[in-house]
Scaffold this motif. Sequence first.
Motif, short mmCIF file in Angstrom:
data_model
loop_
_atom_site.label_atom_id
_atom_site.label_comp_id
_atom_site.label_asym_id
_atom_site.label_seq_id
_atom_site.Cartn_x
_atom_site.Cartn_y
_atom_site.Cartn_z
N ASP A 73 0.71 -1.12 0.08
CA ASP A 73 -0.02 0.12 -0.03
C ASP A 73 0.97 1.41 -0.03
O ASP A 73 0.31 2.27 -0.04
N LEU A 74 2.00 1.09 -0.01
CA LEU A 74 3.04 2.14 0.15
C LEU A 74 4.01 2.22 -1.05
O LEU A 74 4.34 1.20 -1.28
N PRO A 75 4.26 3.50 -1.63
CA PRO A 75 5.43 3.62 -2.65
C PRO A 75 6.82 3.08 -2.12
O PRO A 75 6.93 3.02 -0.79
N THR A 76 7.56 2.45 -2.96
CA THR A 76 8.79 2.20 -2.45
C THR A 76 9.97 2.48 -3.26
O THR A 76 9.73 2.97 -4.30
N LEU A 77 10.93 2.73 -2.76
CA LEU A 77 12.16 3.36 -3.21
C LEU A 77 12.85 2.54 -4.51
O LEU A 77 12.71 1.17 -4.34
N LEU A 78 12.99 3.10 -5.66
CA LEU A 78 13.35 2.54 -6.80
C LEU A 78 14.82 1.98 -6.63
O LEU A 78 15.66 2.69 -6.38
N GLN A 79 14.92 0.88 -6.74
CA GLN A 79 16.41 0.18 -6.77
C GLN A 79 16.51 -1.06 -7.75
O GLN A 79 15.65 -2.01 -7.47
N ALA A 80 17.35 -1.17 -8.65
CA ALA A 80 17.41 -2.30 -9.39
C ALA A 80 18.41 -3.35 -8.40
O ALA A 80 19.28 -2.65 -7.72
N PRO A 81 18.09 -4.46 -8.63
CA PRO A 81 18.76 -5.48 -7.76
C PRO A 81 20.47 -5.63 -7.94
O PRO A 81 20.85 -5.09 -8.94
N CYS A 82 20.99 -5.67 -6.90
CA CYS A 82 22.41 -5.56 -6.83
C CYS A 82 23.07 -4.07 -7.18
O CYS A 82 24.17 -4.07 -7.56
N SER A 83 22.26 -3.00 -7.16
CA SER A 83 22.65 -1.64 -7.55
C SER A 83 22.18 -0.63 -6.25
O SER A 83 21.75 -1.40 -5.51
N SER A 84 22.51 0.47 -6.43
CA SER A 84 22.31 1.65 -5.43
C SER A 84 20.78 1.88 -5.67
O SER A 84 20.44 1.86 -6.80
N PRO A 85 20.33 2.42 -4.67
CA PRO A 85 18.76 2.96 -4.69
C PRO A 85 18.90 4.48 -5.21
O PRO A 85 19.71 4.99 -5.58
N PHE A 86 17.68 4.73 -5.80
CA PHE A 86 17.48 6.11 -6.33
C PHE A 86 17.21 6.92 -5.16
O PHE A 86 15.99 7.60 -5.08
N LEU A 87 18.18 7.13 -4.14
CA LEU A 87 18.02 7.96 -3.21
C LEU A 87 19.41 8.79 -3.24
O LEU A 87 20.25 8.44 -2.50
N LEU A 88 19.24 9.88 -4.32
CA LEU A 88 20.72 10.53 -4.64
C LEU A 88 20.58 11.77 -3.96
O LEU A 88 19.75 12.48 -3.75
N PRO A 89 21.94 12.29 -3.60
CA PRO A 89 22.04 13.62 -3.19
C PRO A 89 21.46 14.62 -4.31
O PRO A 89 21.70 14.41 -5.57
N ALA A 90 20.68 15.60 -4.13
CA ALA A 90 19.80 16.15 -4.88
C ALA A 90 20.68 17.12 -5.89
O ALA A 90 20.15 17.39 -6.91
N ALA A 91 21.93 17.42 -5.76
CA ALA A 91 22.75 18.18 -6.83
C ALA A 91 23.84 17.22 -7.24
O ALA A 91 24.38 16.64 -6.59
N GLY A 92 24.28 17.17 -8.55
CA GLY A 92 25.25 16.90 -9.04
C GLY A 92 25.04 15.40 -9.55
O GLY A 92 24.22 14.64 -9.31
N GLY A 93 26.31 14.82 -10.18
CA GLY A 93 26.25 13.46 -10.63
C GLY A 93 25.01 12.96 -11.28
O GLY A 93 24.47 13.15 -11.97
N ASP A 94 24.60 11.66 -10.45
CA ASP A 94 23.43 10.58 -11.00
C ASP A 94 22.23 11.65 -10.96
O ASP A 94 21.61 11.47 -11.83
#
Length: 179
Positions: free
Chosen positions: A141-162
């Motif tokens: 019932d809740l959204p979940t953080l996007l993350q491909a298996p064996c990779s980093s989650p899409f919880l990225l510092p807001a500025a720069g890079g990824d």
Amino acid sequence: MRHLSHTGMLAVAVIAGAVPAKACMTFVPLRAEDVRYADTVVVGRVEKYRIIRHDPSGRKADRVVKSPGPIWDYARFEVVVDQVLLGRAARRLSVTWDNSTFDEPESMAPGPYLIALRNPARPIPPLRGPSATIFPAPRADLPTLLQAPCSSPFLLPAAGGDADAVRGILAGKAKPERR
């Protein structure tokens, strides 16, 4: 004595094998183009971050308990949304994160972060590594953080890079990689 050391090693292997671990044979780098699996992408701050430990009794769902159970543990937190980049989002979101690669951290800095979320009923990004342990989202019932298996989650510092790469893809300036 040699027999005892082999027996001891075998006992450790059996005990270790009885408790599944969140693990991947290899780590794969985050691919910004995986943001196409997101239903919502926001920039916001993390509040009320906590680890939800497995309750073996099953009496209460989403209960913080002291007993360890890393394969079933997950994080739950609120996101105070500053900006919506994709989809729709309320000013405050309650989300889950079941890290497919490692245990979730015990605490989280507030951010700000670029956060991509998916509806748990939708497909996860593809497996690129040779193995992974993948379980259903802990809360349907809740959204979940996007993350491909064996990779980093899409919880990225807001500025720069990824985060900048994700913004470029969302703005249509960068074409997602074809498979």
